[in-house]
Enzyme design. Sequence first.
Site, mmCIF file in Angstrom:
data_model
loop_
_atom_site.group_PDB
_atom_site.id
_atom_site.type_symbol
_atom_site.label_atom_id
_atom_site.label_comp_id
_atom_site.label_asym_id
_atom_site.label_seq_id
_atom_site.Cartn_x
_atom_site.Cartn_y
_atom_site.Cartn_z
ATOM 1 N N PHE A 176 0.841 -1.195 0.000
ATOM 2 C CA PHE A 176 0.000 0.000 0.000
ATOM 3 C C PHE A 176 0.875 1.244 0.000
ATOM 4 O O PHE A 176 2.057 1.206 0.352
ATOM 5 C CB PHE A 176 -0.934 0.009 1.220
ATOM 6 C CG PHE A 176 -0.219 0.063 2.538
ATOM 7 C CD1 PHE A 176 0.035 1.283 3.154
ATOM 8 C CD2 PHE A 176 0.209 -1.097 3.172
ATOM 9 C CE1 PHE A 176 0.701 1.341 4.369
ATOM 10 C CE2 PHE A 176 0.877 -1.057 4.385
ATOM 11 C CZ PHE A 176 1.126 0.166 4.985
ATOM 12 N N CYS A 177 0.278 2.372 -0.415
ATOM 13 C CA CYS A 177 0.944 3.668 -0.377
ATOM 14 C C CYS A 177 -0.122 4.734 -0.162
ATOM 15 O O CYS A 177 -1.284 4.419 0.082
ATOM 16 C CB CYS A 177 1.739 3.915 -1.653
ATOM 17 S SG CYS A 177 0.743 3.825 -3.159
ATOM 18 N N THR A 178 0.240 5.989 -0.252
ATOM 19 C CA THR A 178 -0.681 7.070 0.093
ATOM 20 C C THR A 178 -1.920 7.096 -0.795
ATOM 21 O O THR A 178 -3.051 7.088 -0.310
ATOM 22 C CB THR A 178 0.029 8.432 0.006
ATOM 23 O OG1 THR A 178 1.222 8.392 0.786
ATOM 24 C CG2 THR A 178 -0.877 9.543 0.515
ATOM 25 N N VAL A 205 -4.076 4.598 0.901
ATOM 26 C CA VAL A 205 -4.508 4.857 2.277
ATOM 27 C C VAL A 205 -5.617 5.901 2.320
ATOM 28 O O VAL A 205 -6.569 5.789 3.101
ATOM 29 C CB VAL A 205 -3.312 5.327 3.137
ATOM 30 C CG1 VAL A 205 -3.774 5.650 4.558
ATOM 31 C CG2 VAL A 205 -2.221 4.270 3.160
#
EC number: 1.14.-.-
Length: 326
Positions: A176-178, A205
Amino acid sequence: MSQVVVCALYKFVSLPHFESIQKPLLALMEESGVKGTLLLASEGINGTVAGSQAAIDSLLMWLYQQPGLDNIVHKRSFDEQMPFYRTKVKLKKEIVTMGVEGIDPLKVVGTYVKPRDWNKLISDPDVLLVDTRNEYEIQIGTFKNAVDPKTDTFREFPAYVKDNLDPAKHKKVAMFCTGGIRCEKSTAYLKEQGFDEVYHLEGGVLKYLEEVKQEESLWEGECFVFDNRVAVNHNLEKGQYDQCNACRMPITETEKASEAYVQGVSCPHCIDSTSDKQRRRFEERERQMLLAAKRGEAHIGSDVSQVILSRRTEKEDQRQAQNKKA
Protein backbone atom coordinates in the site's frame (compact mmCIF):
# COMPACT_ATOMS: atom_id res chain seq x y z
CA MET A 1 -17.39 21.79 5.59
CA SER A 2 -14.06 23.41 4.72
CA GLN A 3 -13.95 25.54 1.60
CA VAL A 4 -10.78 24.20 -0.03
CA VAL A 5 -10.96 20.86 -1.87
CA VAL A 6 -7.67 18.95 -2.06
CA CYS A 7 -7.63 16.46 -4.93
CA ALA A 8 -4.95 13.78 -5.39
CA LEU A 9 -5.13 12.19 -8.84
CA TYR A 10 -3.25 9.90 -11.18
CA LYS A 11 -3.64 7.60 -14.13
CA PHE A 12 -1.21 5.34 -15.95
CA VAL A 13 -2.03 5.63 -19.63
CA SER A 14 -0.10 5.99 -22.86
CA LEU A 15 0.18 9.73 -23.59
CA PRO A 16 2.47 10.02 -26.63
CA HIS A 17 1.65 13.71 -27.04
CA PHE A 18 1.63 14.69 -23.35
CA GLU A 19 3.65 17.84 -24.03
CA SER A 20 0.76 19.32 -26.02
CA ILE A 21 -1.60 19.52 -23.05
CA GLN A 22 0.84 21.23 -20.67
CA LYS A 23 0.04 24.83 -21.63
CA PRO A 24 -3.77 24.55 -21.88
CA LEU A 25 -3.86 22.59 -18.61
CA LEU A 26 -1.76 25.21 -16.83
CA ALA A 27 -3.90 28.01 -18.26
CA LEU A 28 -7.08 26.34 -17.00
CA MET A 29 -5.64 25.86 -13.51
CA GLU A 30 -4.44 29.46 -13.28
CA GLU A 31 -7.73 30.83 -14.60
CA SER A 32 -9.80 28.85 -12.07
CA GLY A 33 -7.49 29.45 -9.11
CA VAL A 34 -6.34 25.82 -8.76
CA LYS A 35 -2.94 25.49 -7.09
CA GLY A 36 -0.60 22.53 -6.74
CA THR A 37 1.52 20.48 -9.12
CA LEU A 38 0.61 18.03 -11.87
CA LEU A 39 3.18 15.82 -13.59
CA LEU A 40 2.78 14.74 -17.21
CA ALA A 41 4.77 11.98 -18.89
CA SER A 42 4.37 9.51 -21.71
CA GLU A 43 3.17 7.01 -19.08
CA GLY A 44 0.37 9.21 -17.67
CA ILE A 45 -0.51 11.94 -15.17
CA ASN A 46 0.03 12.36 -11.42
CA GLY A 47 -0.27 15.10 -8.83
CA THR A 48 -2.18 16.85 -6.08
CA VAL A 49 -4.05 20.11 -6.54
CA ALA A 50 -6.41 22.26 -4.50
CA GLY A 51 -9.12 24.81 -5.15
CA SER A 52 -12.81 25.47 -4.79
CA GLN A 53 -15.31 22.67 -5.39
CA ALA A 54 -16.32 24.26 -8.70
CA ALA A 55 -12.70 24.71 -9.80
CA ILE A 56 -11.76 21.09 -9.05
CA ASP A 57 -14.91 19.85 -10.81
CA SER A 58 -14.01 21.97 -13.84
CA LEU A 59 -10.44 20.63 -13.87
CA LEU A 60 -11.56 17.00 -13.68
CA MET A 61 -14.14 17.56 -16.41
CA TRP A 62 -11.46 19.03 -18.67
CA LEU A 63 -9.15 16.08 -18.01
CA TYR A 64 -11.93 13.57 -18.68
CA GLN A 65 -12.35 15.10 -22.14
CA GLN A 66 -8.71 14.49 -23.07
CA PRO A 67 -7.94 11.25 -24.96
CA GLY A 68 -7.06 8.51 -22.48
CA LEU A 69 -7.65 10.58 -19.35
CA ASP A 70 -11.22 9.55 -18.58
CA ASN A 71 -11.76 7.69 -15.30
CA ILE A 72 -8.74 9.24 -13.59
CA VAL A 73 -8.21 7.82 -10.11
CA HIS A 74 -8.78 10.66 -7.65
CA LYS A 75 -9.39 11.24 -3.95
CA ARG A 76 -10.83 14.37 -2.39
CA SER A 77 -10.23 15.76 1.08
CA PHE A 78 -10.82 19.17 2.58
CA ASP A 79 -8.86 21.88 4.34
CA GLU A 80 -9.60 25.28 5.80
CA GLN A 81 -6.66 26.85 4.00
CA MET A 82 -5.04 26.51 0.60
CA PRO A 83 -2.23 23.94 1.13
CA PHE A 84 -0.21 25.03 -1.93
CA TYR A 85 1.32 28.34 -2.93
CA ARG A 86 1.97 27.83 -6.62
CA THR A 87 0.51 26.31 -9.78
CA LYS A 88 2.69 24.04 -11.90
CA VAL A 89 2.36 21.51 -14.71
CA LYS A 90 5.67 19.70 -15.23
CA LEU A 91 6.87 17.42 -18.01
CA LYS A 92 8.66 14.33 -16.69
CA LYS A 93 10.19 11.04 -17.81
CA GLU A 94 8.09 9.18 -15.21
CA ILE A 95 5.07 10.24 -13.15
CA VAL A 96 6.45 8.30 -10.19
CA THR A 97 10.15 7.50 -10.15
CA MET A 98 11.35 4.01 -9.32
CA GLY A 99 14.43 4.18 -11.52
CA VAL A 100 13.99 0.74 -13.10
CA GLU A 101 13.68 0.58 -16.88
CA GLY A 102 10.86 -1.41 -18.44
CA ILE A 103 8.41 -1.44 -15.52
CA ASP A 104 5.03 -0.78 -17.11
CA PRO A 105 1.84 -1.00 -15.00
CA LEU A 106 -0.13 -0.94 -18.25
CA LYS A 107 1.27 -4.38 -19.10
CA VAL A 108 1.42 -6.12 -15.72
CA VAL A 109 0.27 -5.09 -12.26
CA GLY A 110 -0.81 -6.63 -8.98
CA THR A 111 -4.37 -7.47 -7.97
CA TYR A 112 -6.39 -4.45 -6.83
CA VAL A 113 -8.12 -4.84 -3.47
CA LYS A 114 -11.05 -2.59 -2.54
CA PRO A 115 -10.78 -0.75 0.79
CA ARG A 116 -13.77 -2.70 2.15
CA ASP A 117 -11.91 -5.99 1.46
CA TRP A 118 -8.49 -4.86 2.66
CA ASN A 119 -8.87 -5.81 6.34
CA LYS A 120 -9.67 -9.41 5.50
CA LEU A 121 -6.65 -9.71 3.22
CA ILE A 122 -4.08 -8.25 5.60
CA SER A 123 -5.46 -10.26 8.52
CA ASP A 124 -4.42 -13.44 6.71
CA PRO A 125 -1.28 -14.74 8.53
CA ASP A 126 0.11 -15.98 5.20
CA VAL A 127 0.13 -12.45 3.73
CA LEU A 128 3.25 -10.29 4.03
CA LEU A 129 2.11 -6.66 4.33
CA VAL A 130 4.67 -4.14 3.02
CA ASP A 131 4.45 -0.35 3.29
CA THR A 132 5.99 1.05 0.09
CA ARG A 133 6.23 4.60 1.43
CA ASN A 134 9.32 6.30 2.82
CA GLU A 135 10.41 5.94 6.43
CA TYR A 136 9.53 9.51 7.43
CA GLU A 137 5.97 8.86 6.22
CA ILE A 138 5.71 5.55 8.04
CA GLN A 139 6.87 7.06 11.34
CA ILE A 140 3.58 8.90 11.84
CA GLY A 141 1.20 6.16 10.72
CA THR A 142 0.84 2.79 9.00
CA PHE A 143 -1.27 -0.36 8.99
CA LYS A 144 -1.08 -2.76 11.89
CA ASN A 145 1.73 -5.33 11.42
CA ALA A 146 3.03 -3.69 8.22
CA VAL A 147 6.71 -4.12 7.32
CA ASP A 148 8.76 -0.91 7.11
CA PRO A 149 11.40 -1.21 4.31
CA LYS A 150 13.20 1.82 5.82
CA THR A 151 13.68 3.57 2.50
CA ASP A 152 14.36 7.28 2.08
CA THR A 153 13.12 7.37 -1.53
CA PHE A 154 11.04 5.13 -3.78
CA ARG A 155 14.19 4.50 -5.83
CA GLU A 156 15.47 2.36 -2.94
CA PHE A 157 12.49 0.00 -3.02
CA PRO A 158 13.88 -2.39 -5.70
CA ALA A 159 17.02 -2.89 -3.58
CA TYR A 160 14.83 -3.66 -0.56
CA VAL A 161 12.98 -6.30 -2.57
CA LYS A 162 16.23 -7.83 -3.80
CA ASP A 163 17.71 -8.07 -0.31
CA ASN A 164 14.64 -9.04 1.71
CA LEU A 165 11.92 -10.69 -0.36
CA ASP A 166 11.91 -14.12 -1.98
CA PRO A 167 9.22 -15.42 -4.40
CA ALA A 168 9.73 -18.95 -3.04
CA LYS A 169 9.24 -17.85 0.56
CA HIS A 170 6.79 -14.97 0.31
CA LYS A 171 3.87 -16.48 -1.57
CA LYS A 172 1.42 -13.64 -0.87
CA VAL A 173 2.52 -10.01 -0.72
CA ALA A 174 0.19 -7.06 -0.11
CA MET A 175 1.39 -3.47 -0.52
CA PHE A 176 0.00 0.00 0.00
CA CYS A 177 0.94 3.67 -0.38
CA THR A 178 -0.68 7.07 0.09
CA GLY A 179 -2.84 7.28 -3.02
CA GLY A 180 -2.11 4.07 -4.90
CA ILE A 181 0.32 5.24 -7.55
CA ARG A 182 3.55 3.90 -6.05
CA CYS A 183 1.92 0.49 -5.69
CA GLU A 184 1.12 0.45 -9.39
CA LYS A 185 4.86 0.28 -10.03
CA SER A 186 5.89 -1.71 -6.95
CA THR A 187 3.43 -4.50 -7.72
CA ALA A 188 4.43 -4.46 -11.40
CA TYR A 189 8.06 -4.76 -10.29
CA LEU A 190 7.33 -7.72 -7.99
CA LYS A 191 5.40 -9.49 -10.74
CA GLU A 192 8.39 -9.01 -13.05
CA GLN A 193 10.62 -10.52 -10.34
CA GLY A 194 8.57 -13.71 -10.23
CA PHE A 195 6.23 -13.09 -7.31
CA ASP A 196 2.89 -14.74 -7.99
CA GLU A 197 0.23 -13.41 -5.62
CA VAL A 198 0.77 -9.66 -5.35
CA TYR A 199 -1.96 -7.35 -4.06
CA HIS A 200 -2.31 -3.63 -3.52
CA LEU A 201 -4.82 -1.32 -1.86
CA GLU A 202 -6.91 0.33 -4.56
CA GLY A 203 -6.91 4.10 -4.08
CA GLY A 204 -4.28 3.87 -1.37
CA VAL A 205 -4.51 4.86 2.28
CA LEU A 206 -6.52 7.99 1.49
CA LYS A 207 -9.30 5.96 -0.11
CA TYR A 208 -9.23 3.50 2.79
CA LEU A 209 -9.64 6.30 5.33
CA GLU A 210 -12.49 7.71 3.27
CA GLU A 211 -14.44 4.46 3.00
CA VAL A 212 -13.65 2.42 6.13
CA LYS A 213 -15.22 3.43 9.45
CA GLN A 214 -12.72 4.38 12.12
CA GLU A 215 -14.02 1.76 14.55
CA GLU A 216 -13.33 -0.93 11.93
CA SER A 217 -10.02 0.50 10.74
CA LEU A 218 -6.67 -1.27 11.01
CA TRP A 219 -4.84 1.96 10.28
CA GLU A 220 -2.76 3.28 13.18
CA GLY A 221 -1.78 6.95 13.42
CA GLU A 222 -2.07 9.63 10.74
CA CYS A 223 -1.31 9.64 7.02
CA PHE A 224 1.51 11.82 5.70
CA VAL A 225 0.56 13.98 2.70
CA PHE A 226 2.79 16.02 0.41
CA ASP A 227 1.36 19.45 1.04
CA ASN A 228 1.24 22.03 3.82
CA ARG A 229 -1.20 19.97 5.88
CA VAL A 230 1.69 17.54 6.56
CA ALA A 231 -0.69 14.77 7.67
CA VAL A 232 -4.40 13.93 7.78
CA ASN A 233 -6.35 11.99 10.38
CA HIS A 234 -8.93 9.27 9.82
CA ASN A 235 -11.52 11.92 8.91
CA LEU A 236 -9.15 13.24 6.21
CA GLU A 237 -8.78 16.47 8.16
CA LYS A 238 -5.47 18.17 8.97
CA GLY A 239 -3.74 16.14 11.66
CA GLN A 240 -1.64 17.05 14.68
CA TYR A 241 1.75 17.15 12.98
CA ASP A 242 3.74 20.16 11.85
CA GLN A 243 6.86 20.00 9.71
CA CYS A 244 10.44 21.09 10.21
CA ASN A 245 11.25 23.55 7.44
CA ALA A 246 14.91 22.53 7.60
CA CYS A 247 14.73 18.74 7.13
CA ARG A 248 10.99 18.40 6.24
CA MET A 249 10.44 15.70 8.86
CA PRO A 250 7.01 15.66 10.53
CA ILE A 251 7.23 16.88 14.13
CA THR A 252 4.91 16.87 17.14
CA GLU A 253 4.13 19.70 19.56
CA THR A 254 6.35 17.93 22.10
CA GLU A 255 9.26 17.95 19.65
CA LYS A 256 8.64 21.63 18.94
CA ALA A 257 9.06 22.28 22.68
CA SER A 258 12.54 20.73 22.56
CA GLU A 259 15.67 22.88 22.85
CA ALA A 260 16.71 21.39 19.51
CA TYR A 261 13.77 23.03 17.75
CA VAL A 262 14.30 26.42 16.15
CA GLN A 263 11.57 27.33 13.68
CA GLY A 264 12.80 26.84 10.14
CA VAL A 265 16.33 26.03 11.29
CA SER A 266 16.45 22.75 13.21
CA CYS A 267 14.51 20.07 15.08
CA PRO A 268 15.36 16.93 17.11
CA HIS A 269 15.56 14.97 13.84
CA CYS A 270 18.20 17.14 12.16
CA ILE A 271 20.00 19.16 14.85
CA ASP A 272 23.03 16.83 14.73
CA SER A 273 23.14 16.40 10.96
CA THR A 274 23.32 19.98 9.68
CA SER A 275 26.36 22.23 9.47
CA ASP A 276 26.68 25.79 10.76
CA LYS A 277 26.63 26.97 7.14
CA GLN A 278 23.35 25.14 6.50
CA ARG A 279 21.78 26.53 9.66
CA ARG A 280 22.74 30.07 8.67
CA ARG A 281 21.14 29.48 5.29
CA PHE A 282 17.99 28.11 6.94
CA GLU A 283 17.87 31.14 9.27
CA GLU A 284 18.00 33.51 6.31
CA ARG A 285 15.32 31.53 4.46
CA GLU A 286 13.06 31.62 7.52
CA ARG A 287 13.60 35.36 7.85
CA GLN A 288 12.64 35.89 4.20
CA MET A 289 9.56 33.68 4.63
CA LEU A 290 8.39 35.68 7.65
CA LEU A 291 8.88 38.94 5.75
CA ALA A 292 6.95 37.54 2.78
CA ALA A 293 4.14 36.42 5.11
CA LYS A 294 3.85 39.93 6.55
CA ARG A 295 3.55 41.29 3.01
CA GLY A 296 0.93 38.69 2.17
CA GLU A 297 3.19 36.96 -0.35
CA ALA A 298 4.19 33.34 -0.85
CA HIS A 299 7.93 32.91 -0.43
CA ILE A 300 9.49 30.56 -2.96
CA GLY A 301 11.05 28.53 -0.16
CA SER A 302 7.72 27.74 1.49
CA ASP A 303 6.36 25.20 -0.98
CA VAL A 304 6.50 21.96 0.99
CA SER A 305 6.35 19.55 -1.92
CA GLN A 306 9.13 21.39 -3.76
CA VAL A 307 11.45 21.41 -0.75
CA ILE A 308 10.82 17.71 -0.13
CA LEU A 309 11.70 16.99 -3.76
CA SER A 310 14.88 19.06 -3.48
CA ARG A 311 15.88 17.23 -0.30
CA ARG A 312 15.34 13.87 -1.98
CA THR A 313 17.37 14.89 -5.03
CA GLU A 314 20.22 16.14 -2.85
CA LYS A 315 20.32 12.89 -0.86
CA GLU A 316 20.24 10.83 -4.06
CA ASP A 317 23.12 12.84 -5.55
CA GLN A 318 25.14 12.35 -2.36
CA ARG A 319 24.45 8.62 -2.38
CA GLN A 320 25.49 8.26 -6.03
CA ALA A 321 28.68 10.23 -5.36
CA GLN A 322 29.55 7.94 -2.46
CA ASN A 323 28.92 4.87 -4.62
CA LYS A 324 31.29 6.18 -7.30
CA LYS A 325 34.03 6.70 -4.70
CA ALA A 326 33.50 3.16 -3.42
